[in-house]
Design an enzyme around this catalytic site. Structure first.
Site, PDB file in Angstrom:
ATOM      1  NE  ARG A  60      -3.150  -0.079   3.017  1.00 29.74           N
ATOM      2  CZ  ARG A  60      -2.605   0.242   4.206  1.00 29.74           C
ATOM      3  NH1 ARG A  60      -2.197   1.466   4.409  1.00 29.74           N
ATOM      4  NH2 ARG A  60      -2.506  -0.659   5.160  1.00 29.74           N
ATOM      5  CE1 TYR A 113     -14.570  12.453 -16.933  1.00 28.33           C
ATOM      6  CE2 TYR A 113     -14.313  12.067 -14.589  1.00 28.33           C
ATOM      7  CZ  TYR A 113     -14.631  11.607 -15.855  1.00 28.33           C
ATOM      8  OH  TYR A 113     -14.973  10.294 -16.022  1.00 28.33           O
ATOM      9  CG  ASP A 187      -8.355  16.409 -15.953  1.00 28.94           C
ATOM     10  OD1 ASP A 187      -7.670  15.863 -16.829  1.00 28.94           O
ATOM     11  OD2 ASP A 187      -9.360  15.864 -15.442  1.00 28.94           O
ATOM     12  CE  LYS A 212     -10.897   8.246 -19.613  1.00 29.18           C
ATOM     13  NZ  LYS A 212     -11.258   9.518 -18.999  1.00 29.18           N
TER      14      LYS A 212
HETATM   15  C1  PLP Z   1     -11.714   9.885 -17.690  1.00 29.48           C
HETATM   16  C2  PLP Z   1     -11.374  11.192 -17.115  1.00 29.48           C
HETATM   17  C3  PLP Z   1     -11.158  11.366 -15.741  1.00 29.48           C
HETATM   18  C4  PLP Z   1     -11.357  10.235 -14.759  1.00 29.48           C
HETATM   19  O1  PLP Z   1     -10.455   9.212 -14.961  1.00 29.48           O
HETATM   20  P1  PLP Z   1     -10.780   7.654 -14.621  1.00 29.48           P
HETATM   21  O2  PLP Z   1      -9.502   6.982 -14.961  1.00 29.48           O
HETATM   22  O3  PLP Z   1     -11.926   7.247 -15.492  1.00 29.48           O
HETATM   23  O4  PLP Z   1     -11.125   7.607 -13.183  1.00 29.48           O
HETATM   24  C5  PLP Z   1     -10.799  12.613 -15.280  1.00 29.48           C
HETATM   25  N1  PLP Z   1     -10.654  13.657 -16.130  1.00 29.48           N
HETATM   26  C6  PLP Z   1     -10.868  13.532 -17.447  1.00 29.48           C
HETATM   27  C7  PLP Z   1     -10.706  14.723 -18.326  1.00 29.48           C
HETATM   28  C8  PLP Z   1     -11.222  12.309 -17.994  1.00 29.48           C
HETATM   29  O5  PLP Z   1     -11.436  12.202 -19.303  1.00 29.48           O
END
Ligand code: PLP
Length: 393
Positions: A60, A113, A187, A212
């Site tokens: 962890r 998001y 982000d 992604k």
């Molecule tokens: C998908 C996404 C997230 C969240 O990520 P997860 O891996 O699905 O938890 C946050 N910000 C953006 C812009 C995203 O496209």
């Protein structure tokens, strides 16, 4: 285009962060599938706890495969350190828990998001954290929203979903500078470090959903926070309490995916621009949203701030978007983006199914809107697929 053409992306992606000498003389970083780590004797345990030696203790708190992935991500992002999590949302929530306490204030852009907004406005609100949503381009509102001494985080995203709005990052760094103690969190999931470098532009923390582009193969969930060593280390310590760790198998897949990140993103940039330009010439298309097009409201900002326009193209059609999506034979109907497979979706249904058409239109999400995440298939085939699908819509 902006910066970064002098960065050796290929070398950073393949070699960055990984130690040259690896366990068992392996060329690739091995998957260390161990929940806990053995100490030779009590003397070694003592040396570890007094900080004389740096090593693993318990899963962890850290894992060597995860650590290698973190160092590669830090190298690509130009950050001092990076901490990985079990998903993008685990990265967001852990970072915000570390930064915020009751009485603090957060500013979020209104198009960031949706789950991040939900966490802050619904969940953190219950713990006494106040928040203000601002329209991304509105510098005046942004400055008016600052509460010096209380605003601890400013969260923005660029480019955004689904209209690929590109925020002027300097607006946010100026707001942060006017508010000592505040951290600017960007982000940058849609951009990847290949297309945009928020740390070089003054952000304190950069967040990616590695699910992604960074993983890039639709086969793992992960999230990363990159930034100053002290701040990242504090967030990593909280990860050890909350338990939102990435498993070593996923870290291995992430390292593997990152090695081709520059190749993938450059190809996706090219294919997406070609598809966006082609869509603009089609009679059945109402409007195309892609920051690489001169018709996009943030094209000039994107040229200034980014070194590529990304792999997501959104468009509105004159016709039934569900018919178009259903008629695609290559593009797959699925949420998510950024991987080798081209994915297509109607944001109205995929993200806002519970709302009525009128409620969706009130927030600018139209039923005729389609979001395409361009993958690595040949662009001629993708255009042919969209072309035959458009005929049916
Ligand atoms: C998908 C996404 C997230 C969240 O990520 P997860 O891996 O699905 O938890 C946050 N910000 C953006 C812009 C995203 O496209």
């Amino acid at each position: 285009m902006a910066q970064s053409s002098d960065i050796r992306w290929g070398t950073l992606a393949v070699r960055g962060g990984e130690p040259r000498a690896k366990a068992s003389d392996a060329v690739t970083t091995p998957i260390i599938q161990s929940a806990t780590y053995a100490f030779k004797d009590t003397a070694e345990l003592t040396r570890y706890f007094t900080g004389e030696i740096d090593r693993e203790e318990y899963g962890r708190y850290g894992n060597p495969t995860v650590r290698a992935a973190e160092q590669k991500l830090a190298a690509l992002e130009g950050a001092e350190d990076a901490a990985l999590f079990s998903s993008g949302m685990a990265a967001v929530t852990t970072a915000l828990f570390e930064l915020l306490k009751a009485g603090d204030h957060v500013i979020l852009t209104s198009d960031c998001y949706r789950r991040t907004r939900q966490f802050v406005t619904r969940f953190l609100a219950k713990l006494g954290v106040e928040s203000t949503l601002v329209e991304p381009g509105d510098a005046q509102k942004l400055h008016a929203a600052l509460k010096p001494g209380r605003t601890r985080a400013i969260i923005a995203e660029s480019p955004t979903n689904p209209y690929l709005r590109v925020a002027d990052l300097s607006l946010f760094t100026r707001a942060r500078d006017a508010c000592p103690g505040a951290n600017l969190i960007i982000d940058a999931t849609f951009a990847t470090p290949i297309n945009q470098r928020p740390i070089a532009q003054g952000a304190d923390l950069v967040l990616h959903s590695c699910t992604k582009y960074l993983g890039g193969h639709n086969d793992l969930l992960a999230g990363v926070i990159c930034g100053r060593a002290g701040l990242v280390s504090a967030i990593r310590d909280l990860r050890g309490v909350l338990g939102s760790v990435l498993d070593p198998q996923s870290a291995f897949l992430l390292i593997r995916g990152l090695k081709t990140l520059p190749l993938r993103v450059q190809r996706q940039n090219r294919s997406a621009l070609e598809i966006a330009r082609w869509l603009e010439t089609q009679a059945k298309i109402r409007r195309v949203f892609y920051p690489g097009l001169e018709s996009h409201p943030d094209h000039a900002q994107a040229v200034k701030q980014m070194s590529g326009f990304g792999g997501v193209v959104s468009f509105r059609i004159k016709g039934d978007a569900s018919k178009l999506v259903d008629a695609c034979k290559l593009a797959t109907i699925a949420p998510s983006l950024g991987a080798v497979e081209t994915l297509i979706e109607q944001p109205a249904l995929m993200s806002y199914f519970e709302l009525t058409t009128e409620e969706r239109e009130a927030i600018g999400i139209y039923d005729d809107l389609v979001r395409l995440s361009v993958g690595l298939e040949d662009v001629e085939d993708l255009i042919a697929d969209l072309s035959q699908a458009l005929e049916t819509a």
